[in-house]
Design an enzyme around this catalytic site. Structure first.
Site, PDB file in Angstrom:
ATOM      1  N   GLU A  49       0.807  -1.221   0.000  1.00 32.37           N
ATOM      2  CA  GLU A  49       0.000   0.000   0.000  1.00 32.37           C
ATOM      3  C   GLU A  49       0.845   1.279   0.000  1.00 32.37           C
ATOM      4  O   GLU A  49       0.392   2.324  -0.463  1.00 32.37           O
ATOM      5  CB  GLU A  49      -0.969   0.010   1.179  1.00 32.37           C
ATOM      6  CG  GLU A  49      -2.101  -1.009   1.064  1.00 32.37           C
ATOM      7  CD  GLU A  49      -1.745  -2.371   1.628  1.00 32.37           C
ATOM      8  OE1 GLU A  49      -0.549  -2.610   1.924  1.00 32.37           O
ATOM      9  OE2 GLU A  49      -2.660  -3.203   1.786  1.00 32.37           O
ATOM     10  N   LYS A 161     -17.648  -0.747   6.360  1.00 29.93           N
ATOM     11  CA  LYS A 161     -18.131  -1.742   5.415  1.00 29.93           C
ATOM     12  C   LYS A 161     -19.658  -1.733   5.302  1.00 29.93           C
ATOM     13  O   LYS A 161     -20.204  -1.897   4.210  1.00 29.93           O
ATOM     14  CB  LYS A 161     -17.637  -3.129   5.854  1.00 29.93           C
ATOM     15  CG  LYS A 161     -17.853  -4.200   4.810  1.00 29.93           C
ATOM     16  CD  LYS A 161     -17.100  -5.466   5.142  1.00 29.93           C
ATOM     17  CE  LYS A 161     -17.265  -6.497   4.022  1.00 29.93           C
ATOM     18  NZ  LYS A 161     -16.524  -7.736   4.293  1.00 29.93           N
TER      19      LYS A 161
END
Ligand SMILES: Cc1ncc(C[n+]2csc(CCOP(=O)(O)OP(=O)(O)O)c2C)c(N)n1
Ligand SMILES: [Mg+2]
Lengths: 571, 181
Positions: A49, A161
């Protein structure tokens, strides 16, 4: 139209005109990766990342458009903290999207939970935790607005989420009011009084210097700068963050100031009577010992961020403005310094006495790193973009490459992040695929983020990497040599371990090596012929080379050390 | 020099002279206090006191009154950096000499027959009010100047058992004075 939060997020990015996202999926961001399949947005799958963040930065620096990265929660989010911090230091516009555990689990130490908005509070321009799917369009629009206006910077959007999984009625904010940012005022009206006082200072200046910082590039003020500088005949210096804002080939350009700046750029600032700072922030790497910095000068400080005024150096006149608008206002008032002939005569004398030099390359010994850079430059197409890591190679790249236009120098300035080079070069190449992109890297830096060459190969991003392999953490070695009585502590890396050629090949790249002058020219020629896959060249350079000129940390810029070849020459 | 003494108490404010009062209107969003506190911590600005409460009727904004140490950093820096926080809507800076500052002190004091009278004297002197009483203790409150609260706090030191809380101050410009924004 009913959409899931995930669909709304992707659609919002499309609305913003995003063409590419750098990222890597995981549990919390999974819902968003599904609608990505059907989107026109290109996704570049990184191998770490940190790579996604630096690629987004490289993209932003090369194109002037915001870079976008997307990662999962927890370790995905913490892995991108370094690029966020880097972008914050260099005011680079980034939008970083992180997945978060479901809203109901926040605060329970759920799997891969981390407080990324808390962690990045001090290193983002702003961040959001999105509470409902209906809010996603507003958060995205606001994030792009914040990242790109005023003083640019990184903005993080944390999306739980359950938010990406729930339904919303599609909408998109069409006015700034709908962004709901009542406290955000990126621009202030130009203060006519400040302009008048600045003009008055310019009009009586006999030894002015234009101190050009990264803000000049951020406000796209190169054309205004060129016009203003040519009309007023003032000398120009460009900081490490502003390389390319003014053509290096221009006769009024004295080069880079600061710790490893050109003798003349450093000394002209020291002796000037008026320092006009254009989007620069008086960084310690430029000022050296602050009380001794440009001690006899009045200061006009132009910056869009008023918190920069009087932070380090007292401003006689502070002009809160983007650089372009301020320069146009100075021009409109015909601000013109006194006759600068004597000043230029002095400057030319310094330039003549202390040009940039290095030892003659030898035909049999190791390569001179400065010579390698010049050899690459000699064969590079105009407009070639240069990215670099952090260390000696970075300073040499900045000194010896000739930058002619904005967006051609991709570099980590304020943070000095090793490993920035390879991924940022990839991001730059993605943004400007028609340009050749060279990464001038160090062997130490290369080892920090080299895995992204796998990404480059897989995604068809043919960058060229020149490792100036001096077998050392060279910049640290230089300090130990000069300031710690040559007591070398934990700076040796080895030239042969890893084998950079084999490593490059294992990553699907072409790997080349040059150990002498002839090979140096040959491999550069070979690399220039390859345009389909990334190329990595292991240039074996002399580890005893040091970066000069140099102002020791905390020393006065008056005590600049020139290259040993120039010592003994009277100042 | 001290801040202007309050005539009805005749006491002196003991807060260092270089303090400044920032009255900061912020969006009432999660984490906004952490943003302010984090900014002060990482930039090395000192806070003497901080009071926060919803502003106006709606829940959209809060007012944070921060007493800052203008020795620790130039006020211009503190205001400039604070203003960059996106959730900060408006900052007014009230200089101590132009400020009407008030603070609330409450304290519960254990007493016995011997010292109850002296406590009542102190309360009367300070202009404080008794808000709760039982056989063994008295709870008092004072809404007054920070100096007045200091004075009462000191007077109560002679009692063995005191539990005392102060809110930190809130401020408005004196009539006829303005805050600089
Ligand atoms: C992430 C990170 N760790 C440590 C440093 C400190 N540091 C600055 S330059 C440097 C050496 C870099 O070595 P290399 O990439 O080989 O470049 P060279 O100086 O040899 O050209 C180090 C360790 C840093 N800037 N960034
Ligand atoms: Mg090295």
């Amino acid at each position: 139209m009913q959409l899931t939060g995930a669909q709304a997020l992707i659609k919002s990015l499309e609305q913003q005109g995003v063409e590419v996202v750098f990222g890597l999926p995981g549990g919390a961001i999974l819902p968003v990766y599904d609608p990505l399949i059907d989107s026109s947005i290109r996704h570049i799958l990184v191998r770490h990342e940190q790579g996604a963040g630096h690629m987004a930065e490289g993209y932003a620096l090369a194109t002037g458009r915001p870079g976008v990265a997307m990662v999962t929660s927890g370790p995905g989010a913490t892995n991108i903290v370094t690029p966020i911090g880097n972008a914050h230091m260099d005011s680079t516009p980034l939008v970083v999207i992180t997945g978060q555990v479901a809203s109901g689990s926040i605060g329970t130490d759920a799997f891969q939970e981390c407080d990324i908005t808390g962690i990045t509070m001090g290193i983002t321009k702003h961040n959001f935790l999105v509470k409902s799917a209906q809010e996603i369009p507003r958060a995205v629009a606001a994030a792009f607005h914040l990242a790109t206006t005023g003083r640019p910077g990184p903005v993080l959007i944390d999306v739980p989420k359950d938010v990406t999984q729930s339904m919303m009625d599609w909408w998109y904010p069409s006015t700034i009011e709908e962004y709901d940012l009542p406290g955000y005022r990126p621009e202030a009206p130009l203060d006519e009084n400040a302009i008048a006082r600045a003009v008055a200072l310019i009009d009586v200046a006999e030894r002015p210097v234009l101190y050009v910082g990264g803000g000049t590039l951020k406000s796209r003020a190169s054309a205004e700068l060129l016009a203003f500088a040519e009309r007023t005949k003032m000398p120009v210096v460009t900081t490490l963050m502003a390389r390319g804002a003014f053509p290096d080939s221009h006769e009024q350009h004295l080069g880079m100031p600061g710790m490893h700046g050109m003798y003349t750029a450093v000394t002209a600032i020291q002796k000037c009577d008026l320092l006009i700072s254009l989007g620069a922030r008086f960084d310690d790497r430029v000022t050296g010992k602050i009380p001794a910095f440009a001690a006899g000068a009045k200061v006009i400080h132009v910056d869009i961020d008023k918190a920069e005024f009087n932070k380090v150096r007292h401003a006689d006149v502070a002009v809160q403005s983007n650089v372009a608008a301020a320069l146009l206002a100075f021009d409109a008032a015909s601000a013109t310094p006194r006759n600068l002939d004597a000043w230029w005569k002095q400057i030319r004398a310094w330039q003549e006495r202390y040009p940039l030099v290095y030892e003659e390359p030898s035909t049999d010994g190791l390569l001179r790193p400065q010579h390698v850079i010049q050899a690459i430059a000699a064969k590079a197409e105009p407009g070639t973009i240069i990215a670099s890591g952090v260390g000696q190679h970075q300073m040499w790249a900045s000194q010896f490459w000739k930058f002619e236009e904005p967006g051609t120098w991709i570099n980590s300035g304020g943070a000095g992040t090793m490993g920035f080079g390879v991924p940022s070069a990839i991001g730059a190449k993605v943004g400007r695929p028609e340009r050749t992109v060279w990464c001038i890297d160090g062997d130490g830096c290369f080892q920090m983020t080299a895995q992204e060459l796998v990404t480059a190969r897989a995604e068809g991003i043919p960058i060229k990497v020149a490792i100036l392999n001096n077998a050392y953490l060279g910049m640290v070695r230089q300090w130990q040599e000069m300031f710690y009585e040559e007591r070398y502590s934990e700076v040796y890396l080895s030239a042969d371990l890893p084998d950079y050629v084999k490593w490059a090949e294992a990553m699907g790249c072409v790997g080349l090596r040059a150990t002498n002058l002839k090979e140096m020219h040959d491999v550069i020629e070979e690399a220039n012929k390859i345009n389909d896959v990334p190329v990595v060249i292991d240039f074996r350079t002399d580890s005893s080379e040091k970066v000069f000129p140099m102002v020791a940390a905390g020393a006065s810029n008056d005590d600049i050390m020139v290259h040993p070849l120039q010592r003994g020459v009277a100042k | 020099m001290s801040a202007t003494p309050e005539p009805f108490l005749g006491v002196v404010d003991h807060t260092p002279v270089r303090h400044h009062i920032l009255s900061v209107l912020v969006e009432n969003k999660a984490g906004v206090l952490a943003r302010i506190a984090g900014l002060f911590a990482r930039r090395g600005f000192n806070i003497y006191s901080l009071a926060v409460a919803p502003a106006e009727s709606g829940a959209r904004f809060s007012r944070v009154t921060i007493v800052v140490d203008a020795e620790s950093a130039p006020l211009e820096q503190i205001v400039g950096q604070l203003d960059k926080l996106v959730n900060v809507v408006a900052i007014s800076d009230i200089s101590p000499k132009d400020a009407l500052e008030r603070e609330l002190l409450i304290a519960t004091i254990k007493t016995d027959v011997d010292n109850r009278t002296s406590l009542l004297d102190i309360i009367a002197n300070a202009g404080a009010a008794i808000v709760d009483v039982d056989a063994k203790s008295v709870t008092v409150m004072l809404a007054g100047t920070p100096g007045g609260c200091d004075e009462l706090e000191r007077a109560l030191e002679s009692f063995a058992e005191v539990e005392l809380h102060r809110t930190g101050r809130v401020a408005l410009p004196r009539l006829g004075k303005t805050a600089s924004a």
